[in-house]
Design an enzyme around this catalytic site. Structure first.
Site, PDB file in Angstrom:
ATOM      1  N   ASP A 183      64.553  71.253  19.424  1.00  0.00           N
ATOM      2  CA  ASP A 183      65.250  71.207  20.716  1.00  0.00           C
ATOM      3  C   ASP A 183      65.921  69.842  20.820  1.00  0.00           C
ATOM      4  O   ASP A 183      65.666  68.943  20.007  1.00  0.00           O
ATOM      5  CB  ASP A 183      64.226  71.427  21.853  1.00  0.00           C
ATOM      6  CG  ASP A 183      64.877  71.559  23.231  1.00  0.00           C
ATOM      7  OD1 ASP A 183      66.113  71.743  23.305  1.00  0.00           O
ATOM      8  OD2 ASP A 183      64.142  71.457  24.240  1.00  0.00           O
ATOM      9  N   CYS A 216      66.307  76.625  21.568  1.00  0.00           N
ATOM     10  CA  CYS A 216      66.500  77.266  22.879  1.00  0.00           C
ATOM     11  C   CYS A 216      67.939  77.141  23.362  1.00  0.00           C
ATOM     12  O   CYS A 216      68.376  77.913  24.210  1.00  0.00           O
ATOM     13  CB  CYS A 216      65.537  76.680  23.892  1.00  0.00           C
ATOM     14  SG  CYS A 216      65.830  74.939  24.262  1.00  0.00           S
ATOM     15  N   HIS A 251      58.609  75.612  29.792  1.00  0.00           N
ATOM     16  CA  HIS A 251      59.749  76.546  29.847  1.00  0.00           C
ATOM     17  C   HIS A 251      59.269  77.925  29.358  1.00  0.00           C
ATOM     18  O   HIS A 251      59.659  78.394  28.289  1.00  0.00           O
ATOM     19  CB  HIS A 251      60.880  76.005  28.977  1.00  0.00           C
ATOM     20  CG  HIS A 251      62.221  76.615  29.252  1.00  0.00           C
ATOM     21  ND1 HIS A 251      62.434  77.573  30.229  1.00  0.00           N
ATOM     22  CD2 HIS A 251      63.430  76.427  28.657  1.00  0.00           C
ATOM     23  CE1 HIS A 251      63.711  77.924  30.226  1.00  0.00           C
ATOM     24  NE2 HIS A 251      64.327  77.257  29.285  1.00  0.00           N
ATOM     25  N   GLN A 307      61.669  80.921  28.223  1.00  0.00           N
ATOM     26  CA  GLN A 307      62.283  80.685  26.919  1.00  0.00           C
ATOM     27  C   GLN A 307      61.360  81.148  25.795  1.00  0.00           C
ATOM     28  O   GLN A 307      61.790  81.830  24.852  1.00  0.00           O
ATOM     29  CB  GLN A 307      62.590  79.192  26.752  1.00  0.00           C
ATOM     30  CG  GLN A 307      63.189  78.850  25.420  1.00  0.00           C
ATOM     31  CD  GLN A 307      64.583  79.444  25.254  1.00  0.00           C
ATOM     32  OE1 GLN A 307      65.430  79.229  26.095  1.00  0.00           O
ATOM     33  NE2 GLN A 307      64.794  80.202  24.186  1.00  0.00           N
ATOM     34  N   ARG A 330      64.220  76.420  38.873  1.00  0.00           N
ATOM     35  CA  ARG A 330      64.332  75.399  37.815  1.00  0.00           C
ATOM     36  C   ARG A 330      64.305  74.052  38.515  1.00  0.00           C
ATOM     37  O   ARG A 330      65.182  73.750  39.338  1.00  0.00           O
ATOM     38  CB  ARG A 330      65.629  75.582  37.022  1.00  0.00           C
ATOM     39  CG  ARG A 330      65.926  74.380  36.144  1.00  0.00           C
ATOM     40  CD  ARG A 330      67.008  74.610  35.136  1.00  0.00           C
ATOM     41  NE  ARG A 330      66.549  75.476  34.065  1.00  0.00           N
ATOM     42  CZ  ARG A 330      67.180  75.615  32.899  1.00  0.00           C
ATOM     43  NH1 ARG A 330      68.319  74.972  32.672  1.00  0.00           N
ATOM     44  NH2 ARG A 330      66.700  76.412  31.983  1.00  0.00           N
ATOM     45  N   ARG A 342      66.691  86.254  26.082  1.00  0.00           N
ATOM     46  CA  ARG A 342      66.358  85.761  27.421  1.00  0.00           C
ATOM     47  C   ARG A 342      66.580  86.887  28.436  1.00  0.00           C
ATOM     48  O   ARG A 342      65.787  87.081  29.361  1.00  0.00           O
ATOM     49  CB  ARG A 342      67.235  84.554  27.792  1.00  0.00           C
ATOM     50  CG  ARG A 342      67.013  83.297  26.973  1.00  0.00           C
ATOM     51  CD  ARG A 342      65.651  82.665  27.239  1.00  0.00           C
ATOM     52  NE  ARG A 342      65.453  82.323  28.634  1.00  0.00           N
ATOM     53  CZ  ARG A 342      65.891  81.209  29.239  1.00  0.00           C
ATOM     54  NH1 ARG A 342      66.535  80.299  28.527  1.00  0.00           N
ATOM     55  NH2 ARG A 342      65.652  80.977  30.511  1.00  0.00           N
TER      56      ARG A 342
END
Ligand code: CP
Ligand code: NVA
Length: 320
Positions: free
Chosen positions: A239, A278, A147, A150, A120, A306
């Site tokens: 988000d 998310c 991402h 996700q 990340r 996830r």
């Protein structure tokens, strides 16, 4: 497919632009058969986790974090352990990488110790450089630009609740951030319509829209009207207004306030529409309590998935 292995996806078509090592860098870099194979594996593992508890025996995943995380860190760590593997968690500041060692040298060294790396970080070029110099799979656990893990979990979640996402309408309300970009990649690969509602100055890049327009499947359109995007949608997604790489907090709050997903906006979607986020959510900003805790919301299933999606990504990367 025999219990305890996931051999079924080994015949998937070659990955565009990838060599022998199976990196999971972005949804647009993989073909539909490969992505579908990963989701099939995720469903199999979720159905019968005990059958896969030796899948990653003697394998180690290193995780590099240059940004904070709750879900990604815990789901990758728990998921790897549940498959019989080990994890090493590295914070950028604790690594020589954070003190001048090159990404290339880090990749070469980690390739001698572990079997895969989840990273990340900030710019996507950092993940690409890691992949270019590693002889083991690299997994994108979020960059400023995308991402993908996700969105694999999001597709898994939608299809668990409503069946195939192909041909459905997905509305995004917010800025065209990393999560939105991976959702656009998924619209093409999983063949659905993505309507992005974004303020003009925070919309998707022309390159993303041109890429989607040039592909045979899926459709990505952009408007500045959240009502237009959400009307009749099967799924509404939002988000945070301020991602970890953003600094213009006040400006974003001002521009994005009209894009809040509240009960009024959600009522324009189909009656059985789902709501996803998310997480982490900023309640009262991009989403109201009434929506995130309401009947349309599947955010906790989404967070759980996830775990299952990433187990399947690991299995695919490692050919397990
Ligand atoms: N959604 C997500 O990636 O959450 P974390 O930042 O907690 O990992
Ligand atoms: N867009 C958010 C996602 C967090 C999981 C961020 O990058 O901060």
């Amino acid at each position: 497919m025999s219990a305890g292995t996931l051999q079924g996806d080994k015949t998937a078509k070659p990955i565009r632009g990838a060599g022998a090592v199976r990196h999971f860098l972005d949804i647009d870099r993989l073909d539909t058969a490969t992505l579908r194979g990963i989701l099939d594996s995720a469903r199999a593992i979720k159905r019968d986790p005990g059958a896969y508890r030796r899948l990653l025996d003697n394998r180690t995943l290193a995780m590099i974090f240059e940004k904070p995380s709750t879900r990604t860190r815990v789901s990758f760590e728990v998921g790897t352990r549940q498959l019989g593997g080990e994890v090493v968690v590295l914070k950028m500041d604790d690594m020589q990488l954070g003190h001048g060692e090159t990404i290339g040298d880090t990749a070469r060294v980690l390739s001698r110790y572990v079997d895969a790396v989840m990273v990340r970080t900030t710019g996507e070029e950092r993940v690409h450089e890691l992949a270019a110099h590693a002889s083991i799979p690299i997994i994108n656990g979020l960059t400023d630009q995308s991402h993908p893990c996700q969105i694999m979990a999001d597709i898994l979640t939608y299809e668990e609740h409503r069946g195939s996402i192909a041909g459905r309408v997905v509305a995004w309300s917010g800025d065209a951030n990393n999560v939105a970009v991976s959702l656009a990649h998924a619209a093409v690969r999983f063949d659905f319509e993505l309507r992005m509602a974004c303020p003009a100055s925070l919309g998707p890049s022309p390159a993303l829209l041109e890429w989607a327009a040039g592909e045979r499947t899926g459709r990505v359109v952009c408007t500045d009207s959240p009502e237009e995007a959400v009307r009749g949608a099967d799924l509404v997604v939002t988000d945070t207004w301020v991602s970890m790489n953003h600094t213009d907090v006040d400006n974003r709050h001002r521009l994005l306030a009209p894009y809040q997903v509240n009960e009024r906006l959600m009522s324009l979607a189909k009656g059985d529409a789902l709501f996803m986020h998310c997480l982490p959510a900023h309640r009262g900003e991009e989403v109201t309590d009434g929506v995130i805790d309401g009947v349309h919301s599947v955010v906790w299933d989404e967070a759980e998935n996830r775990l299952h999606a990433q187990k399947a990504i690991l299995a695919w990367c490692l050919g397990a």
